[in-house]
Structure formats: C-alpha cells, structure tokens
Design a protein around this motif. Sequence first.
Motif, PDB file in Angstrom:
ATOM      1  N   LEU A  83       0.815  -1.223   0.153  1.00  0.00           N
ATOM      2  CA  LEU A  83      -0.096   0.112  -0.037  1.00  0.00           C
ATOM      3  C   LEU A  83       0.816   1.346  -0.078  1.00  0.00           C
ATOM      4  CD1 LEU A  83      -2.739  -1.136   2.583  1.00  0.00           C
ATOM      5  CD2 LEU A  83      -2.962  -0.859   0.177  1.00  0.00           C
ATOM      6  N   ARG A  84       2.010   1.084   0.819  1.00  0.00           N
ATOM      7  CA  ARG A  84       2.827   2.343   0.675  1.00  0.00           C
ATOM      8  C   ARG A  84       3.612   2.604  -0.532  1.00  0.00           C
ATOM      9  NH1 ARG A  84       8.867   2.687   3.635  1.00  0.00           N
ATOM     10  NH2 ARG A  84       9.172   4.925   3.982  1.00  0.00           N
ATOM     11  N   ILE A  85       3.919   1.584  -1.228  1.00  0.00           N
ATOM     12  CA  ILE A  85       4.679   1.654  -2.387  1.00  0.00           C
ATOM     13  C   ILE A  85       3.760   2.281  -3.506  1.00  0.00           C
ATOM     14  CG2 ILE A  85       5.980   0.404  -4.231  1.00  0.00           C
ATOM     15  CD1 ILE A  85       7.573   1.016  -2.007  1.00  0.00           C
ATOM     16  N   MET A  91       7.668  -5.551  -0.927  1.00  0.00           N
ATOM     17  CA  MET A  91       8.115  -4.403  -1.882  1.00  0.00           C
ATOM     18  C   MET A  91       8.664  -3.357  -0.789  1.00  0.00           C
ATOM     19  SD  MET A  91       5.115  -3.679  -4.251  1.00  0.00           S
ATOM     20  CE  MET A  91       5.584  -4.161  -5.766  1.00  0.00           C
ATOM     21  N   GLY A  92       9.733  -2.758  -1.375  1.00  0.00           N
ATOM     22  CA  GLY A  92      10.505  -1.743  -0.489  1.00  0.00           C
ATOM     23  C   GLY A  92      10.931  -0.326  -1.505  1.00  0.00           C
ATOM     24  N   ARG A  93      11.319   0.646  -1.056  1.00  0.00           N
ATOM     25  CA  ARG A  93      11.836   1.719  -1.624  1.00  0.00           C
ATOM     26  C   ARG A  93      13.031   1.494  -2.578  1.00  0.00           C
ATOM     27  NH1 ARG A  93      12.743   6.148   2.590  1.00  0.00           N
ATOM     28  NH2 ARG A  93      12.711   4.441   4.030  1.00  0.00           N
ATOM     29  N   PRO A  94      13.667   0.444  -2.252  1.00  0.00           N
ATOM     30  CA  PRO A  94      15.043   0.223  -3.340  1.00  0.00           C
ATOM     31  C   PRO A  94      14.379  -0.268  -4.517  1.00  0.00           C
ATOM     32  CG  PRO A  94      15.682  -0.542  -1.171  1.00  0.00           C
ATOM     33  CD  PRO A  94      14.130  -0.116  -0.740  1.00  0.00           C
ATOM     34  N   HIS A  95      13.235  -0.982  -4.446  1.00  0.00           N
ATOM     35  CA  HIS A  95      12.635  -1.384  -5.850  1.00  0.00           C
ATOM     36  C   HIS A  95      12.102  -0.133  -6.724  1.00  0.00           C
ATOM     37  CE1 HIS A  95      11.737  -4.810  -3.033  1.00  0.00           C
ATOM     38  NE2 HIS A  95      12.724  -5.449  -3.966  1.00  0.00           N
ATOM     39  N   VAL A 121      21.238   4.156  -6.798  1.00  0.00           N
ATOM     40  CA  VAL A 121      19.854   4.000  -5.710  1.00  0.00           C
ATOM     41  C   VAL A 121      19.867   5.209  -4.813  1.00  0.00           C
ATOM     42  CG1 VAL A 121      19.175   2.528  -3.654  1.00  0.00           C
ATOM     43  CG2 VAL A 121      19.890   1.410  -5.942  1.00  0.00           C
ATOM     44  N   ARG A 122      21.262   5.473  -4.377  1.00  0.00           N
ATOM     45  CA  ARG A 122      21.371   6.567  -3.292  1.00  0.00           C
ATOM     46  C   ARG A 122      20.885   7.982  -3.953  1.00  0.00           C
ATOM     47  NH1 ARG A 122      26.337   7.726   0.559  1.00  0.00           N
ATOM     48  NH2 ARG A 122      25.194   9.564   1.513  1.00  0.00           N
ATOM     49  N   GLN A 123      21.045   8.081  -5.018  1.00  0.00           N
ATOM     50  CA  GLN A 123      20.603   9.536  -5.920  1.00  0.00           C
ATOM     51  C   GLN A 123      19.183   9.407  -5.831  1.00  0.00           C
ATOM     52  OE1 GLN A 123      21.582  10.056 -10.124  1.00  0.00           O
ATOM     53  NE2 GLN A 123      23.268  11.461  -9.126  1.00  0.00           N
ATOM     54  N   ALA A 124      18.607   8.188  -6.256  1.00  0.00           N
ATOM     55  CA  ALA A 124      17.083   8.073  -6.162  1.00  0.00           C
ATOM     56  C   ALA A 124      16.406   8.353  -4.626  1.00  0.00           C
ATOM     57  CB  ALA A 124      16.499   6.565  -6.457  1.00  0.00           C
ATOM     58  N   PHE A 125      16.993   7.985  -3.578  1.00  0.00           N
ATOM     59  CA  PHE A 125      16.609   8.343  -2.213  1.00  0.00           C
ATOM     60  C   PHE A 125      16.701   9.791  -2.188  1.00  0.00           C
ATOM     61  CE2 PHE A 125      15.333   4.999   0.258  1.00  0.00           C
ATOM     62  CZ  PHE A 125      15.744   3.624  -0.173  1.00  0.00           C
ATOM     63  N   ASP A 126      17.958  10.433  -2.592  1.00  0.00           N
ATOM     64  CA  ASP A 126      18.243  11.690  -2.162  1.00  0.00           C
ATOM     65  C   ASP A 126      17.414  12.765  -2.776  1.00  0.00           C
ATOM     66  OD1 ASP A 126      20.239  10.809  -0.633  1.00  0.00           O
ATOM     67  OD2 ASP A 126      21.701  11.376  -1.976  1.00  0.00           O
ATOM     68  N   ARG A 127      17.012  12.281  -3.915  1.00  0.00           N
ATOM     69  CA  ARG A 127      16.069  13.419  -4.980  1.00  0.00           C
ATOM     70  C   ARG A 127      14.511  13.039  -4.745  1.00  0.00           C
ATOM     71  NH1 ARG A 127      18.829  12.474 -11.002  1.00  0.00           N
ATOM     72  NH2 ARG A 127      20.612  13.723 -10.439  1.00  0.00           N
ATOM     73  N   GLY A 146      30.066   1.074   1.562  1.00  0.00           N
ATOM     74  CA  GLY A 146      30.344   0.436   2.850  1.00  0.00           C
ATOM     75  C   GLY A 146      29.613  -0.916   3.019  1.00  0.00           C
ATOM     76  N   ARG A 147      28.443  -0.928   2.426  1.00  0.00           N
ATOM     77  CA  ARG A 147      27.891  -2.140   2.466  1.00  0.00           C
ATOM     78  C   ARG A 147      28.255  -3.239   1.963  1.00  0.00           C
ATOM     79  NH1 ARG A 147      21.527  -0.562   3.312  1.00  0.00           N
ATOM     80  NH2 ARG A 147      21.632   1.523   4.405  1.00  0.00           N
ATOM     81  N   THR A 148      29.587  -3.768   2.064  1.00  0.00           N
ATOM     82  CA  THR A 148      30.291  -4.749   1.097  1.00  0.00           C
ATOM     83  C   THR A 148      30.066  -6.198   2.028  1.00  0.00           C
ATOM     84  OG1 THR A 148      31.505  -3.061   0.424  1.00  0.00           O
ATOM     85  CG2 THR A 148      32.460  -5.081  -0.023  1.00  0.00           C
TER      86      THR A 148
HETATM   87  P1  AMP Z   1      11.510   0.693   2.915  1.00  0.00           P
HETATM   88  O1  AMP Z   1      11.745  -0.551   3.641  1.00  0.00           O
HETATM   89  O2  AMP Z   1      10.958   0.538   1.826  1.00  0.00           O
HETATM   90  O3  AMP Z   1      11.293   1.828   3.859  1.00  0.00           O
HETATM   91  O4  AMP Z   1      13.279   1.114   2.316  1.00  0.00           O
HETATM   92  C1  AMP Z   1      14.249   0.882   3.347  1.00  0.00           C
HETATM   93  C2  AMP Z   1      15.426   0.142   2.470  1.00  0.00           C
HETATM   94  O5  AMP Z   1      16.042   1.345   1.866  1.00  0.00           O
HETATM   95  C3  AMP Z   1      16.579  -0.115   3.493  1.00  0.00           C
HETATM   96  O6  AMP Z   1      17.191  -1.228   2.889  1.00  0.00           O
HETATM   97  C4  AMP Z   1      17.477   0.755   3.705  1.00  0.00           C
HETATM   98  O7  AMP Z   1      18.740   0.635   4.014  1.00  0.00           O
HETATM   99  C5  AMP Z   1      17.613   1.668   2.195  1.00  0.00           C
HETATM  100  N1  AMP Z   1      17.704   2.906   2.218  1.00  0.00           N
HETATM  101  C6  AMP Z   1      16.945   3.915   3.016  1.00  0.00           C
HETATM  102  N2  AMP Z   1      17.552   5.189   2.824  1.00  0.00           N
HETATM  103  C7  AMP Z   1      18.306   5.076   1.731  1.00  0.00           C
HETATM  104  C8  AMP Z   1      19.206   5.885   1.035  1.00  0.00           C
HETATM  105  N3  AMP Z   1      19.212   7.311   1.240  1.00  0.00           N
HETATM  106  N4  AMP Z   1      20.291   5.395   0.286  1.00  0.00           N
HETATM  107  C9  AMP Z   1      20.130   4.294  -0.165  1.00  0.00           C
HETATM  108  N5  AMP Z   1      19.261   3.194   0.518  1.00  0.00           N
HETATM  109  C10 AMP Z   1      18.439   3.911   1.520  1.00  0.00           C
END
Ligand code: AMP
Length: 280
Positions: free
Chosen positions: A102-104, A132-136, A150-156, A253-255
């Motif tokens: 629902l959130r997505i 589902m999550g925001r990374p998708h 991915v980072r840019q998508a979050f930042d923007r 860092g997440r290696t």
């Molecule tokens: P969600 O569960 O949909 O809220 O998404 C959270 C996921 O996105 C987690 O895996 C976080 O590590 C990742 N996440 C959150 N903020 C960022 C960011 N600024 N850049 C990249 N990944 C992020």
Amino acid sequence: MIRIDLHTHSTASDGIESPTELVQEASRRGISVLGLTDHDTVDGLAEATAAAAEAGLTLIPGIELSSDSDDAHEIHLLGYFIDPASESLAQRLQWLTRQRRLRIEQIVARLEDLGLPIDMEMVERYAPGGVMGRPHVARALIEIGAAETVRQAFDRYIGWGKPGYVPRARVEAEDAIATIRSAGGVPVLAHPFSTGNVTGVLERLIPAGLRGMEVWYGEYDDNQRAQLLHHADRYGMIPTGGSDWHGAGFREGRTLGSVPVPPSTVELLMDAAAEAAGGQ
Ligand code: AMP
Ligand code: ZN
Ligand code: FE
Ligand code: FE
C-alpha cells in the motif's frame, strides 16, 4: 580468522541476489557464518539454508523489522534464530507485506504526479518476492533515467522529506521485539545510529527484551564502532555485526564480508536463542 556477516538481504525482500546466489557469493568471499535478514519475510530462508549446506557454510536464520521514531529517525530490529514456521510470525508478516505494498502504491502515485513515467508493474518486476520496498522503486527510477544510483533516487525522490516520500504504517519498536520473541528469535538493534539516540533507545528497549546491538556495521567507521562497543558493554548487549549487503553497488560501505565480527558473537547469539527456547 573466520569471516562472519550477519546482516544481508536477498531477492526475498530488496536484495539483488537470490538466496542461493547470495550464499554462493558469501562462500566465494570466504564467509563461514552468514545471517540472512530480509525485511519482513522469512521466504528466503529455506532456499538459503539448503544452499548453505551445499556450500559448507552456516546460515543463521534471521529477519529485519522496521519501526519508527518520533522524527526522521528509524529503529530497525534484527531477529536471529527465528523459527520460520512460527504461525504468529507468519500472520504478522502477512500484514506488514500488505502495508508495504500500500505504501509503495502511494509512493508510485506521487512520482507519477511529479511527471515521472513509472508504474506498479515496473516496481513489481524488481520485487519478485512480493515484499516491496523503496529500493525497488529506486531501481525503477534508475531504469527510466531519473537517477543514476539507488542513493541518488533516495536523495532526490523517495528519502525522508523528499517529494515522493510517504511514511510507512506506524509500527512500534516494542511490537517488533515482541514479534521476534514470539518466534523464538533474539532481538538485536540494527545500525544503532539511525535511531538518533542510542542510549535512550537502549534504555527504552532493553526492558522490552532487546538482547543485542550492531557494532560492526558496514557503513560505520572504527571510531563509531568503538563507541557502540562501549555502549554494548555498558548495557550488557551482545555486540553483533553485518554489512547490510543488498548486492553490488547498492550503497558505499555495505560490502559483503567486510565486517570484523568476532566468533564470540555467534556463540552469544546461540546461547541467547537456547535460553529463549528454554523459557517458552
Ligand atoms: P523501505 O523498507 O521501503 O522503507 O526501504 C528501506 C530500505 O532502503 C533499506 O534497505 C535501507 O537501507 C534503504 N535506504 C534507506 N535510505 C536510503 C538511502 N538514502 N540510500 C540508499 N538506500 C536507502
Ligand atoms: Zn533493505
Ligand atoms: Fe535497516
Ligand atoms: Fe538491512
């Protein structure tokens, strides 16, 4: 020195590799104890456990549950040695998965309103597990060229306070801990600095059953890890660690396998799990 990584994600949630691919990659990197901690699902655990037996490494069944703070901060809880067959856990996860979708849907609607040509079908393609999550969404935004990383998508667009941001259904950290405990798991505070108040959160959550906290987290430097180890000692928390790997290039860092987790962490988690099972 044995290699341990206790915080990873697979395609069952928002990682890029299937549970089998993840285990194989861990094996290639010389990891002997791997924790799979997908968001809000245990669906990857059976496959990962089978792949681990094949590859000769130990798989610790885990999960990561998200909860909120009163501000931009978040409290994430890892649960180790949860029973994937727990009925109470399954019911809770079903609700959480529904709320995620629902959130997505709301996030995608906002992005469409912003004129970005994405839709649920695109996002679904990146979330084959259905969790589902925001990374998708970030991957869909990269696909249409709205972001490069991915980072840019979050930042923007989809990070906290950005135009496509929608808060998740409110979950209290105490509830997440209760969910983990109900499935026989050991509750551990993930990436503690994300809470904005490490000692305050520890003091609040220890009475609820918190048993450990991440110290050797992928994105933290030596100084931050030293601070967290100090807090863990002071509060009697099991110090744990993991990279928060989601696949290559997800975030600096997440290696996978990059964290110096001592073998004693695994022993302490196993003891706490046995204690939890005995107390039921
Ligand atoms: P969600 O569960 O949909 O809220 O998404 C959270 C996921 O996105 C987690 O895996 C976080 O590590 C990742 N996440 C959150 N903020 C960022 C960011 N600024 N850049 C990249 N990944 C992020
Ligand atoms: Zn994630
Ligand atoms: Fe997290
Ligand atoms: Fe994570």
